[in-house]
Design an enzyme around this catalytic site. Structure first.
Site, short mmCIF file in Angstrom:
data_model
loop_
_atom_site.label_atom_id
_atom_site.label_comp_id
_atom_site.label_asym_id
_atom_site.label_seq_id
_atom_site.Cartn_x
_atom_site.Cartn_y
_atom_site.Cartn_z
CG HIS A 49 -5.27 3.67 1.39
ND1 HIS A 49 -4.92 2.43 0.92
CD2 HIS A 49 -6.60 3.77 1.20
CE1 HIS A 49 -5.99 1.83 0.44
NE2 HIS A 49 -7.03 2.62 0.60
CG ASP B 266 -2.27 0.65 0.88
OD1 ASP B 266 -2.31 1.88 1.00
OD2 ASP B 266 -3.23 -0.02 0.49
CB SER C 162 -9.41 0.66 1.11
OG SER C 162 -9.07 1.06 -0.17
#
Lengths: 82, 462
Positions: B193, B153, B383
């Site tokens: 994220h 990520d 996600s």
């Protein structure tokens, strides 16, 4: 630079790839190197200049590609559209 | 898919259905329809036939004065049923004209308030832990111990994850990896994220060793089909293959969570082009995914945030938005549900482009969790759902290495034990259902009681 795949012996190195494919160092993304996609079957990936890829396509048994190398992004957080 | 089937049975049956004093059932109207699971709880409804109000009117036009005839010879009857998602087009084409069927219509779920992007959190991470039966999972010894959990990520911020969890976790610096040119050290990346993904994966597997792979921080130019970032993800997967191969067979366990994808066909060659990624199992990234899974890695991908009700603004595929490796047959493609068990409106729906039956299953998202996007902002998107599911897989792997239960068999177990949602059986919204930890634990127990290893010892000590 474009993404191509080549068949090389197991444990292949960048130097080996350069030699096998008759590529110059400046035609290859050296930082990216040679990536083992399926080492059991001798499949490797590397990034080469468009010119080099074009030259290699003259001997299609030497390589496959160029392959799409699309932009990837995190999935989230999702936008606020409803 | 849930459907309404319009039938024209004999006038006496229509009269009975229309008679409020009579309670008819679907079985009274039709003696079964091939490929349609009729709903016996739905009372058939008589539907009047529209007729021209004036003599000589067009019998097929609704744009004229009409009268509605409930006369038994005119009216029709609606019954409700389900058609398997992968059979819909065939059945819709073949059913009309058979057994009195006049038409088959979609019967969509009427819902005004699916959770969408921009909505506040629904529940919090404690709810997710409760729903995942984490206490039971840990009591059985499934806590992620000894399992390598790769988060591919934007990089992980270790102090933030620790603060949000309120506990330590293992960041495996030695086996972490960055693409060429990406500055920064494992565990020291900006809160973003990837930090959310790590937090969400650790909810079920707090003792897993997190491998930080900040592949999305690569700064190749992108914006064309040939110079993007997917090649860096390919290099990351090649690194993970070395991680996997270095593990002893008796404890082999690598779980890879991927909450990313490619949003636009403009960045790809078109489907059918030999270099295409989205629809092409022969693309090298799709090959390396299959190769890593075959070697023993459990790979999970977010299904995506292009659900029909409220897609992310970046979604550009006109249909079938679960593309490339996110739809690979060897991965678990994860849809999103909120803590009430309802699909979030942005969760991408199948079918997938590489494998039809995608997503595989659903996991929780849109809850107050890591706070990676600021106070009050939820851990959202598929996600978040993907690492939540990956955490469950990592927890299982702490006792069941991939040499004992292959990634393919574990995927089957996850699907079979999932809590079915939506229509009966598989559907393109929830896949096989919501990840169901008690069901998984029971399935593992059942398998353990039936199976012994080659040397006669129990497959799994229970």
């Amino acid at each position: 630079m474009v993404l191509i795949t080549v068949r090389l012996p197991r444990g292949a190195t960048l130097d080996m790839a350069l030699r096998e494919l008759r590529l110059k160092k400046e035609e290859v993304d050296v930082g990216y190197g040679v990536v083992a996609i399926d080492p059991d079957h001798g499949l490797y990936g590397l990034r080469v200049s468009a010119m080099a890829a074009h030259r290699l396509t003259a001997t299609p048994e030497a390589m496959d590609g160029p392959w799409a190398d699309p932009k990837i992004e995190p999935m989230g957080p999702p936008g606020k559209d409803r | 898919m849930r459907v309404l089937v319009q039938l024209r049975p004999s006038p006496d049956v229509v009269a009975a259905v229309a008679d409020p004093a009579v309670t008819a059932t679907a079985a009274d109207v039709v003696n079964g329809l091939p490929g349609v699971l009729l709903d016996p709880t739905f009372t058939p409804v008589a539907v009047p036939r529209p007729l021209p109000a004036r003599a000589g009117g067009d019998p097929l036009s609704l744009n004229q004065p009409l009268i509605f005839s409930m006369a038994p010879r005119d009216a029709s009857v609606l019954v409700r049923g389900e058609i398997a998602d992968d059979e819909v087009s065939t059945r819709l084409a073949l059913l009309p004209g058979r057994d009195g069927v006049v038409g088959v219509y979609a019967d969509p779920v009427i819902q005004s308030s699916l959770t969408c992007g921009g909505d506040g959190p629904v529940g919090d991470w404690r709810d997710v832990r409760r729903l995942l039966a984490v206490e039971r999972l840990h009591a059985e010894g499934y806590d992620g111990s000894g399992v390598a959990l790769a988060v591919t990520d934007t990089g992980v911020n270790e102090p933030h994850v620790k603060a949000a969890l309120g506990s330590d976790f293992v960041l495996d610096r030695e086996r972490s990896w960055s693409p060429d040119g990406v500055p920064g050290r494992p565990g020291e990346f900006d809160v973003d994220h990837g930090t959310m993904c790590a937090f969400d994966a650790l909810l079920a597997a707090p003792k897993a060793s997190v491998i930080d792979i900040p592949v999305l921080l690569s700064r190749r130019p992108g914006g064309s089909a040939l110079d993007g970032l997917l090649s860096d993800a390919m290099a990351a997967f090649a690194h993970l293959r070395t991680v996997l191969d270095a593990q002893p067979a008796e404890t082999r366990a690598l779980v890879v969570t991927n909450s990313w994808g490619s949003f636009s066909p403009d960045w790809d060659f078109p489907p059918g082009h030999p270099g295409n990624y989205s629809d092409n199992p022969a693309h090298p990234f799709n090959l390396i995914v299959g190769s890593l899974a075959a070697a023993g890695a459990d790979i999970l991908f977010a299904a995506g945030n292009c659900g029909r009700e409220c897609p992310d603004g970046r979604c550009s595929y006109p249909d079938r938005p679960i593309t490339g490796a996110n739809s690979h047959p060897a991965v678990v493609s994860v849809a999103g549900v909120d803590v009430t068990g309802e699909r979030v409106g942005y969760s991408s729906q199948g079918p997938g482009r590489l494998a039809d039956r995608k997503p595989d299953l659903a996991a929780y998202t849109h809850f107050a969790g890591s706070g990676a996007f600021g106070p009050g902002e939820p851990d959202s998107g598929t996600s978040a759902a993907c690492p939540v599911a990956a955490g469950v897989v990592a927890a299982i792997r702490s006792r069941v290495p991939s040499t004992v239960l292959s990634p393919s068999d574990l995927r089957t177990l996850l699907m079979r034990s999932a809590d079915d949602r939506g229509v009966l059986g598989y559907d393109y919204d929830y896949g096989y259902g919501v990840v169901n930890v008690p069901g998984i634990v029971e399935a593992l127990r059942a398998r353990a009681s039936e199976t012994r290893t080659a040397d006669g010892s129990p497959w799994l000590a229970v």
